[in-house]
Structure formats: C-alpha cells, structure tokens
Scaffold this active site. Structure first.
Site, mmCIF file in Angstrom:
data_model
loop_
_atom_site.group_PDB
_atom_site.id
_atom_site.type_symbol
_atom_site.label_atom_id
_atom_site.label_comp_id
_atom_site.label_asym_id
_atom_site.label_seq_id
_atom_site.Cartn_x
_atom_site.Cartn_y
_atom_site.Cartn_z
ATOM 1 N N CYS A 1 18.732 -1.663 58.755
ATOM 2 C CA CYS A 1 18.298 -3.040 58.594
ATOM 3 C C CYS A 1 19.493 -3.940 58.866
ATOM 4 O O CYS A 1 20.598 -3.672 58.405
ATOM 5 C CB CYS A 1 17.795 -3.214 57.161
ATOM 6 N N LYS B 1 21.398 35.716 38.926
ATOM 7 C CA LYS B 1 21.686 34.300 38.711
ATOM 8 C C LYS B 1 20.482 33.691 38.007
ATOM 9 O O LYS B 1 19.436 33.463 38.618
ATOM 10 C CB LYS B 1 21.949 33.586 40.032
ATOM 11 N N LYS C 1 31.131 38.259 41.448
ATOM 12 C CA LYS C 1 32.416 37.765 40.958
ATOM 13 C C LYS C 1 33.467 38.828 41.208
ATOM 14 O O LYS C 1 33.267 39.987 40.838
ATOM 15 C CB LYS C 1 32.346 37.510 39.450
ATOM 16 N N ALA D 1 15.414 23.514 49.119
ATOM 17 C CA ALA D 1 15.553 22.281 49.892
ATOM 18 C C ALA D 1 16.868 21.608 49.539
ATOM 19 O O ALA D 1 17.575 21.098 50.404
ATOM 20 C CB ALA D 1 14.382 21.357 49.596
ATOM 21 N N CYS E 1 12.714 -4.141 58.790
ATOM 22 C CA CYS E 1 12.964 -3.589 57.461
ATOM 23 C C CYS E 1 11.762 -3.852 56.553
ATOM 24 O O CYS E 1 11.321 -4.995 56.431
ATOM 25 C CB CYS E 1 14.215 -4.224 56.880
ATOM 26 N N CYS F 1 12.894 -6.553 53.690
ATOM 27 C CA CYS F 1 13.239 -7.962 53.897
ATOM 28 C C CYS F 1 12.721 -8.504 55.225
ATOM 29 O O CYS F 1 12.869 -9.690 55.512
ATOM 30 C CB CYS F 1 14.749 -8.160 53.831
ATOM 31 N N SER G 1 30.872 24.788 39.564
ATOM 32 C CA SER G 1 29.645 25.324 40.114
ATOM 33 C C SER G 1 29.978 26.490 41.038
ATOM 34 O O SER G 1 31.142 26.852 41.169
ATOM 35 C CB SER G 1 28.980 24.190 40.875
HETATM 36 S S1 IVH Z 1 29.383 32.281 36.703
HETATM 37 C C1 IVH Z 1 32.612 28.645 38.064
HETATM 38 N N1 IVH Z 1 27.274 33.801 36.437
HETATM 39 O O1 IVH Z 1 24.777 29.001 38.146
HETATM 40 C C2 IVH Z 1 31.204 28.912 37.679
HETATM 41 N N2 IVH Z 1 26.937 31.455 36.663
HETATM 42 O O2 IVH Z 1 25.311 27.570 40.592
HETATM 43 C C3 IVH Z 1 31.029 30.312 37.137
HETATM 44 N N3 IVH Z 1 24.596 30.770 36.590
HETATM 45 O O3 IVH Z 1 27.094 26.740 36.773
HETATM 46 C C4 IVH Z 1 29.641 30.567 36.790
HETATM 47 N N4 IVH Z 1 23.749 32.773 36.295
HETATM 48 O O4 IVH Z 1 25.113 27.583 35.313
HETATM 49 C C5 IVH Z 1 27.727 32.546 36.593
HETATM 50 N N5 IVH Z 1 25.512 35.274 36.189
HETATM 51 C C6 IVH Z 1 25.956 34.031 36.325
HETATM 52 C C7 IVH Z 1 25.089 32.912 36.382
HETATM 53 C C8 IVH Z 1 25.618 31.639 36.565
HETATM 54 C C9 IVH Z 1 23.481 31.475 36.421
HETATM 55 C C10 IVH Z 1 24.625 29.303 36.787
HETATM 56 C C11 IVH Z 1 25.735 28.585 36.062
HETATM 57 C C12 IVH Z 1 26.558 27.964 37.157
HETATM 58 C C13 IVH Z 1 25.545 27.840 38.244
HETATM 59 C C14 IVH Z 1 26.219 27.730 39.588
#
Ligand code: IVH
Length: 692
Positions: A437, A129, A301, A46, A419, A422, A93
């Site tokens: 509101c 992940k 990556k 979500a 509202c 208020c 992130s």
């Molecule tokens: S690489 C620039 N590899 O997922 C960030 N992150 O959604 C490079 N995470 O902040 C992160 N497994 O906390 C990477 N195999 C993995 C991962 C991983 C979990 C997390 C990590 C990141 C977040 C992003």
C-alpha cells in the site's frame, strides 16, 4: 502438484527481503497465538515450514534479517497475571530436521565443529519429542521451591502453586541430590485424558481445546490452582538448568533424574550411528499412535556433556541436539474466500478462509497464502477445493488445488490494486514478491501497526497499549507519531472520560509510558521500525556507534555512497550494502528525521555500554583466524573468541590485534607480519585461552 514456493537460489535480493519480512511477521503472529493465547492457528508442520524457509533464506541472505528477526527470539514474553521468574540458564528451543539428510548433516556438523576423526563414535540419546510445554523446576535442599514456564526463554511465569498440584512432579527429591538443582522437562496430557476433558467441557458448554498440548498449557496457566489440580497433567524430566551433578553423559543424567523420582521420556535409545538413529526414528514413527501421548517427532542429543559444552548454542538452539519431526497429515476442503491483510510496512498478505475441516482430529479454518505469485503459481481460486497439510498439531498450509473439481465459471484470483484498509494504490515494485500500500502513515493499518511495533514488548515495551487503544487514539488524531505517545499526559482529562478507559487505567497507562522515557540505544533503534533492522541489527548498530548523536551524524554523512561513514557502516559484520541502503534511506526522509528529533526531545536515550568482559584480555580486540586449526574448528574458535568479548574479522588490517595462524596459512599471516600485528600459532592461542 504445483510447486509451493520459489527456490531460494531463484530469488533476487529484493524478493528474498520481502519474503523474509513476510515470514518474520507470520512467525511472530503465530508465536503469539501459540504461546500467549494457547490458540494456535496453524499446524506445527505449517509453522515449521515457515521457520525453515525463513532459516534457509537467512543462510542465503544473512544481511537481510528483517525487523523482528524470529531467530533472535524464543517464544513470547510471559502473560500478565503471574509473577516472573528469570532463568539462570536460558530455556532455549531445538532446531528441526525433516529428512534423513538433515540428520546426517547434523551429525557431520558436530563432527566438523569438534574436529573429530571419522572413526570416533558419536553417541546420541534418542527420545520421543512430547508435544507439551516445557517447564523448569527448582529444588533447594531437595524440596521443590519454584516452577516456571519457558516464557521468552529468559523470563518465564511463576507457576509454582499450580505445579504443586501435579502428582508426576515430586515435591521432594530422593537423596542423594545437590543443594540446588533445576530440572527441566515437559508438561503434557495423555490423549485419552484430553478427549475425556474435552467431552466434559463440551457438555458444560465450555470451549474445547484444540489438542492435548493446548489443554496442558491452558491448565497450567490458571490463576486458580484448584483448576489445575482437577486436570490430568503429567510430566517428563529430560534436562538440568546448570550442570550440578557429576554425570558426564546424558544417559547417566537420565538415570539420576529417574532416581530423584521423575518419569522419563520413553521409549528412548542410545544410538551410535546415524543409521541407528534413523532406525529408532522409523520404529517410533510406526508406534506413534500406540503411545498414550501425542508426539510430533523425536529428539537426538549428543551423549557426552563435555562435547555439548564445546558445541554450545547458535542463536536459539543447541548445536548438540535436534528435533526430527514426523511428516504432515493432509485433508481437502473448500476455499471460501481470500482475505487481504495489511501489515506495518504496507505489505498486502492474502489469507485463505477455509471451510472448517478436521485434519487428524483438529479443526482448521485459516491459512496464509503468502503472496500473489504463490496464488498464481498454484492457481488457487475462491471456491476451489484445496489440499491442506498439517502435522501433529493444528491448522494447515494450502499445498495445492483439485482443478478437476473446479466450478466452470471460476476465475483466477486477482490481487487488489488498492489497499483494502485505506483505498490508496497498492503497487508491486519491479522484482518484488509483495504488493504494498502506498498510503504510508495515512493508511490506518500501517500507521497503527507502526505505532504498535513502537510500543511492543521488544521495542518500548509499554504495557496496556494494545492494538485497539492505539487504533482509537490514532483515529482521533491524539497520537499521530511516536513522540505523541510521550505527550499523552497532556490529554489526561479527555482520556479519562473516554468510554472503556477510566481514571485508573489512564493512570496506569501514563505511568507505563513515563517508565519508558529512558531507553537503551539498541531498543530505540529497533523501535524506529527501519526496514530490515531487527533486534539483532539494532544491537549491532548500538554497539558500533554507542550514542544516538554519533549514529545520527554518521548516517547523515553516509548518504554519500562514497563516504568513509558509508564504508564504515557497510563493513559492520552482518550489515552489508543492502541493509546499509535501507538504514541510510531512513535518514534521507525529512519526515523520519522529524520523528527522530521529536522523540529525542522527549526521551533519554542511553548510550551503549560495552559488555562486562573487562577481565578478559581479548575484550574489544579484533582477531583474525587463518589456516587450518588442529584442536578446534574455525566455528568453535570464533565462538570462543566472541564469548570473551573479541571481534572476529575476516581480513587482516592495521586495526587487527591478533592473527591466529593454523596449518597452511597463506597471505593473511604474511600480511599480519608485514603490518606488525601479533601473530599467534595455535598452541599459543590455546595457551592464552587456558589462562582465561
Ligand atoms: S531437550 C535446549 N527433549 O521441545 C532445549 N525437549 O522444540 C533442550 N521437548 O523446548 C530440550 N520433548 O519443550 C528436549 N525429549 C525432549 C523433548 C523436548 C519435547 C520440547 C521442549 C523444547 C522443545 C523444542
């Protein structure tokens, strides 16, 4: 199944603006719930859906980025109680992919950015992940010295004492190692350990954790490290802060990290094509439940570091990596009520109160319903059985209604016309999705939210000024407008006698306020809470106008839509006519001018300082790229120039300093020559970059 949300290309600008502001608010709320309170209210799916829609809207309407643009922010600031650690390299992130097409596009984008031919192989390291929390570990001479959480990406919490208790984290690296190295990875908890921990907690009457991720986060953020020591935490290493090893590729770095004594995210695979990647994805998806830990997707990556470096980052995520998420899980439950929340701008947001239900092992009881159109489109009624959706984590989104199981006497939901906070009339302007509101600052929700925004971390950052205190002081008419905050010291005696305050806490609050009497122009602008002016826009304005006086004078002059000042405002990259209208509109209200003057008399507002790119010959220069560049894509060229302090413009004028001309350049190159602007061909441009 009824349609979820209107298509982006069907939205007019006003609807899009309202939708974006609404999404930004929801995202901020859920970020705080997730990162600060370790108590998420909605599922990852979500949450991702909110972010995706926001991002898609931002692409379609880049000039509508609202106050608190979530794309400019990662996570939330560190909680009080831990000391802070500044990350040498920001901890960012990952962008998300949800479909095969998203993944193909990701690879295409990379190819395009790097200007690679079709037959050049792109290798990706694919890894699970893990659903945990990221952590940075600094080793000096091979010994662990500092461990930190991600925090807001720039500053995290110092959790060294807690991390020292974890078996999975080596206290000494196996040689050889660089003098100083920062290893990043994920702290997590195995599913079995999580279930066991929750059983123990239940038996002893403690609150149970919603999922392994929360259990891990809650365990790490203990002020007493003996508690952390008693929790079964694990760690995977997957990246470095600065690149200090000789490894040229991700795959080689994995081996180095493993050699030092870390566990790696497994099973991983080196993929050479998008098909390979998707094959890996489906393989892991089918094995997902057999893994000892929860994963919410996989990460790809780009293997080569030199390419990673060229690609760099876009706002909060790298261009060279992406998280491919798994599909959501669904369940049905009863909609008990629809509660109306009122936000800072007066927007009324309906929230679903659900009969608690377990979806994939997590109990959920609330979900947002966005706005009245959304409810009407799905014909969601109180008492209905609704279908909700979540992915690897916590609560859901309402995706539809089972009309067959609807009570005979049920009636369609009607949005209140007044509202709930208020009692003022709540109206929906033509073309707007949101009902607002009209009470303005007489509405407690708006006034308090407005003041809260003003004092919030990203604005004035006044500690100890939470919602309850702001509410109290507003209600008692001690603080009615932002400047009153800076006059609070005149009420010291009465404050000290208030219930629940006391001398010490008043002292602390007043000191926190005094510490903020000097503020940078961009934060000040952001704090004003002008519609659509988020942190990024505030920075653009500060950078453009430099001082409060200059900005103010320009905005007053810009009331005239034909004025040079208005034209200048609209021509700031990323601002445009609609945002300009809101900014100028703020200055059209005498009430706002009053607030501004009042604040200016209390504060020292620091003029904007130009960034320190004085060594760069491109600092402050305006560059236009035209034609097809051969050695790099336009996006890469633009990013490079901006990093060196230049401004990249779309059209040539007498103010342009350089025009970089690629193949098949058209009229822009001619115009540049006619205006006597410096024209560089691609080789000269590359040579110039090489000297920097
Ligand atoms: S690489 C620039 N590899 O997922 C960030 N992150 O959604 C490079 N995470 O902040 C992160 N497994 O906390 C990477 N195999 C993995 C991962 C991983 C979990 C997390 C990590 C990141 C977040 C992003």
């Amino acid at each position: 199944m009824p349609k979820k949300t209107p298509k982006i290309d069907e939205l007019n600008v006003l609807e899009a603006a309202a939708d974006m502001a609404d999404l930004a608010r929801q995202i901020a709320h859920h970020d705080a719930a997730y990162h600060q309170k370790d108590a998420p209210e909605i599922s990852d799916a979500a949450y991702d859906a909110l972010r995706n829609r926001y991002r898609a809207l931002l692409v379609a309407f880049p000039h509508l980025a609202p106050v608190n643009d979530p794309e400019q922010r990662v996570g939330v600031a560190p909680a009080a109680g831990f000391t802070k650690v500044a990350h040498v390299v920001p901890m960012l992130s990952l962008a998300n992919a949800f479909s095969d097409d998203d993944v193909a596009e990701f690879a295409t984008r990379i190819r395009r950015f790097l200007n690679l031919p079709e037959n050049e192989t792109l290798e990706f390291v694919a890894e699970p992940k893990i659903d945990g929390l990221s952590c940075s570990l600094r080793y000096e001479q091979g010994a662990l010295v500092v461990a930190a959480t991600r925090g807001d990406g720039t500053t995290g919490e110092n959790i060294t004492a807690n991390i020292m208790t974890m078996k999975d984290v080596p206290k000494k690296l196996t040689a050889p190692f660089p003098d100083s190295v920062e290893i990043r990875g994920e702290i997590y908890m195995n599913r079995d350990d999580f279930i066991k921990l929750n059983k123990q907690r239940e038996a002893s009457g403690e609150q149970i954790f919603a999922n392994p991720r929360n259990a891990a986060a809650g365990s790490v953020r203990q002020l007493d490290s003996t508690i952390t020591a008693s929790r079964p935490l694990k760690f995977f290493g997957y990246a470095l802060g600065e690149r200090v090893t000789g490894d040229a590729e991700q795959q080689a770095l994995r081996k180095t990290i493993a050699h030092w004594g870390f566990k790696l995210n497994e099973p991983s695979r080196l993929c050479k094509t998008v098909d390979d990647i998707l094959d890996y994805y489906h393989d892991i998806e089918s094995k997902r439940h057999a893994l000892p830990f929860d994963i919410d997707g996989v990460v790809y990556k780009l293997n080569r570091f030199d390419w990673q470096e060229r690609l760099g980052f876009v706002s909060r995520s790298p261009r060279w990596a992406i998280a491919h998420k798994f599909a959501a899980e669904q369940a049905e439950t009863k909609l008990n009520n629809i509660h109306i929340q009122v936000g800072r701008t007066g927007a009324l947001t309906p929230v679903a109160e659900l009969e608690p239900v377990t979806v994939g092992g997590v109990v959920v009881s609330r979900a947002t319903l966005h706005n009245e159109d959304e409810i009407a489109r799905k014909d969601i009624r109180v008492g209905d059985i609704v279908r909700i959706q979540r992915a690897g984590d916590v609560i859901p989104q309402v995706i539809g209604v089972d009309e067959k199981r609807r009570a005979k006497n049920s009636t369609p939901f009607v949005m209140p016309t007044h509202c709930p906070e208020c009692g003022s009339l709540a109206i929906r302007e033509e073309g707007m999705a949101v009902r607002r509101c009209t009470g303005g600052l007489i509405c407690p929700a708006q006034a308090v939210e407005h003041l809260r925004h003003f004092t919030s971390r990203t604005a004035f950052n006044i500690e100890g000024f939470g919602e309850q205190r702001v509410h109290e002081l507003w209600q008692d008419k001690i603080i009615q407008s932002p400047a009153d905050i800076f006059r609070l010291k005149n009420h010291r005696a009465t404050l000290e006698t208030r219930e629940g305050w006391g001398e010490k806490s008043v002292e602390k609050l007043l000191a926190a306020i005094e510490a903020r009497r000097t503020i940078s122009l961009d934060r000040f602008i952001y704090a004003l809470g002008i519609r659509q002016v988020g942190e990024a826009t505030a920075k653009l304005l500060a950078r453009h106008y430099h001082s409060l006086d200059a900005w103010r004078d320009a905005m007053v002059a810009a009331q005239d839509t034909e004025s040079a000042a208005r034209h200048d405002l609209e021509s700031i990259d990323q601002i445009g006519a609609l945002m300009a209208r809101d900014i100028v509109g703020f200055f059209a209200e005498p009430h706002n001018i009053q607030v501004l003057d009042d604040l200016a008399s209390e504060l020292t507002i620091e003029s904007h300082q130009k960034p320190d790119t004085h060594n760069s010959p491109l600092a402050g220069k305006t560059i236009v790229f035209t034609g097809t560049l051969e050695t790099m894509s336009r996006a890469e060229a633009k990013a490079k120039a901006e990093n060196l302090g230049a401004k990249v413009a779309g059209s040539v004028s007498a103010k342009t300093d350089y025009v970089v001309v690629g193949a098949d350049a058209g009229s822009k190159a001619d115009k540049a020559r006619a205006l006597g602007v410096n024209v560089l061909d691609e080789h000269k441009w590359a040579a110039l970059l090489a000297t920097l």
